[in-house]
Design a protein around this motif. Structure first.
Motif, PDB file in Angstrom:
ATOM      1  N   ALA A 145      42.053  33.194  35.688  1.00 37.14           N
ATOM      2  CA  ALA A 145      41.272  34.313  35.408  1.00 37.14           C
ATOM      3  C   ALA A 145      42.034  35.712  36.606  1.00 37.14           C
ATOM      4  O   ALA A 145      41.933  36.336  35.401  1.00 37.14           O
ATOM      5  N   PHE A 146      42.820  34.999  37.196  1.00 35.29           N
ATOM      6  CA  PHE A 146      44.052  36.899  37.092  1.00 35.29           C
ATOM      7  C   PHE A 146      45.018  36.604  35.849  1.00 35.29           C
ATOM      8  O   PHE A 146      45.853  37.637  36.327  1.00 35.29           O
ATOM      9  N   SER A 147      45.162  35.844  35.436  1.00 35.83           N
ATOM     10  CA  SER A 147      46.519  36.095  34.208  1.00 35.83           C
ATOM     11  C   SER A 147      46.436  36.837  33.109  1.00 35.83           C
ATOM     12  O   SER A 147      47.262  37.038  32.648  1.00 35.83           O
ATOM     13  N   ARG A 148      44.930  37.448  32.781  1.00 36.32           N
ATOM     14  CA  ARG A 148      45.290  37.925  31.805  1.00 36.32           C
ATOM     15  C   ARG A 148      44.562  39.602  32.611  1.00 36.32           C
ATOM     16  O   ARG A 148      43.881  40.452  31.355  1.00 36.32           O
ATOM     17  N   PHE A 149      45.635  40.777  33.560  1.00 33.32           N
ATOM     18  CA  PHE A 149      44.615  41.326  33.623  1.00 33.32           C
ATOM     19  C   PHE A 149      44.768  42.681  32.563  1.00 33.32           C
ATOM     20  O   PHE A 149      44.181  44.086  32.277  1.00 33.32           O
ATOM     21  N   ARG A 150      45.284  42.529  31.661  1.00 33.02           N
ATOM     22  CA  ARG A 150      45.443  44.155  31.016  1.00 33.02           C
ATOM     23  C   ARG A 150      44.710  43.419  29.514  1.00 33.02           C
ATOM     24  O   ARG A 150      44.344  44.817  29.511  1.00 33.02           O
ATOM     25  N   SER A 152      40.045  38.813  34.525  1.00 41.38           N
ATOM     26  CA  SER A 152      40.921  38.971  35.142  1.00 41.38           C
ATOM     27  C   SER A 152      41.100  40.001  36.149  1.00 41.38           C
ATOM     28  O   SER A 152      41.225  40.241  37.776  1.00 41.38           O
ATOM     29  N   ARG A 153      40.194  41.393  35.951  1.00 43.33           N
ATOM     30  CA  ARG A 153      40.990  42.537  36.157  1.00 43.33           C
ATOM     31  C   ARG A 153      39.745  42.234  37.839  1.00 43.33           C
ATOM     32  O   ARG A 153      39.946  43.346  39.240  1.00 43.33           O
ATOM     33  N   GLU A 154      38.644  41.934  37.849  1.00 41.33           N
ATOM     34  CA  GLU A 154      37.655  41.859  38.731  1.00 41.33           C
ATOM     35  C   GLU A 154      38.458  41.336  39.500  1.00 41.33           C
ATOM     36  O   GLU A 154      38.538  40.830  40.786  1.00 41.33           O
TER      37      GLU A 154
END
Length: 307
Positions: free
Chosen positions: A71-76, A81-83
């Motif tokens: 869940a942390f790998s798609r920040f863009r 992921s941002r959450e």
């Protein structure tokens, strides 16, 4: 949508924690409400407990919790992921701010610029995290009830409302009690606006989905009737009578009773604690309805006339 209790508990409880941390930081740094070091530490630790419990609960909704790291790998591109990223970044700044307060409580030193900056960043990250949680749902164009700016706005105001009530239970002063009542009233108005907005028949219909707009369309083969993933997750419906009853319960438990109890509880802390419990129960119902009343467009291909 199928209401998952793990997600309901996560969004309400972590929202309470983030709202409490935000208001505690602001109150302590500005001197609002006479929040002492002891009260700030209690509020801060409680906020971290609520946030952590909520985040742990969110992993229960995953089919495979071991994949949570993805869940942390798609920040863009992903609000989920941002959450996750903002939620993790929040911890060191919050802990640093609480450590500074603890050092002050022992009489060792005063709050330096580093502690002030850590507190401000923690408060900002707390609100950004709640906003990101709301945007996970608000960005979904396939669910009209969520695809509105009112979704993250409600998440943020309800989190601040619960946080203000909890802060008032820890440090009951005229200022904190007034703040709690003001946020209860504001959050109630925001929720009323949301319910008024989703009541408008502006969603997709079976006619717009099929392109046949000149006559009534009826699905001859509504697809799978067994308990498939789509039927289970997206086929949940709430009867209008039940929806009205639960919405009434949201306003009674979540807003009306807490407002009255806080207004009456200036010299009776038991009433403030009761207000916190009532509001938390009411927002749990609100969050259940938030998911249960959501209508995914896929339902149009399973016999629904409108989403």
């Amino acid at each position: 949508m199928h209401p998952a209790f793990s997600v309901i508990f996560f969004t309400v409880t972590s929202g309470l924690g983030y709202g409490l941390m935000t208001l505690m930081v602001i109150a302590y740094l500005t001197g609002f409400g006479g929040v002492t070091e002891q009260s700030a530490l209690i509020a801060g630790v409680a906020a971290l407990v609520f946030i952590t419990l909520g985040l742990l609960s969110s992993t229960l909704h995953l089919a495979n919790p071991k994949n949570a790291i993805r869940a942390f790998s798609r920040f863009r591109t992903s609000w989920l992921s941002r959450e996750g990223v903002f939620a993790v970044l929040f911890y060191p700044f919050a802990l640093m701010f609480l450590f500074c307060i603890w050092k002050i409580s022992t009489g060792e030193h005063e709050m330096g610029m580093g502690g002030i900056v850590a507190g401000i960043i923690a408060a900002i990250l707390a609100m950004v995290t709640i906003f990101s949680t709301g945007m996970i749902y608000a960005c979904l164009k396939t669910i009209r009830q969520w695809n509105t700016a009112l979704t993250p706005a409600n998440y943020m105001t309800l989190g601040l409302m619960l946080g203000a009530l909890f802060l008032a239970a820890i440090q009951a002063t005229a200022e904190t009690l007034t703040l709690a009542m003001a946020l209860i009233a504001f959050a109630g108005v925001m929720k009323l606006m949301y319910y008024a907005w989703i009541a408008e028949p502006a969603g997709s219909t079976i006619n717009s989905a099929t392109g046949f707009t000149n006559d009534k369309v009826r699905i001859l083969e509504p697809g799978h009737t067994a308990d498939t993933f789509l039927n289970h997750e997206f086929g949940h419906t709430v009867l209008p009578s039940k929806s009205f009853m639960l919405r009434s319960l949201v306003f009674i438990l979540g807003f009306i009773i807490p407002f009255i109890l806080v207004m009456m509880g200036k010299e009776n802390m038991i009433l403030i604690y009761a207000a916190v419990i009532s509001a938390y129960a009411g927002i749990l119902v609100e969050r259940w309805l938030f998911f249960a009343e959501a209508r995914h467009v896929v339902n149009l291909y399973h016999g629904a006339q409108r989403t």
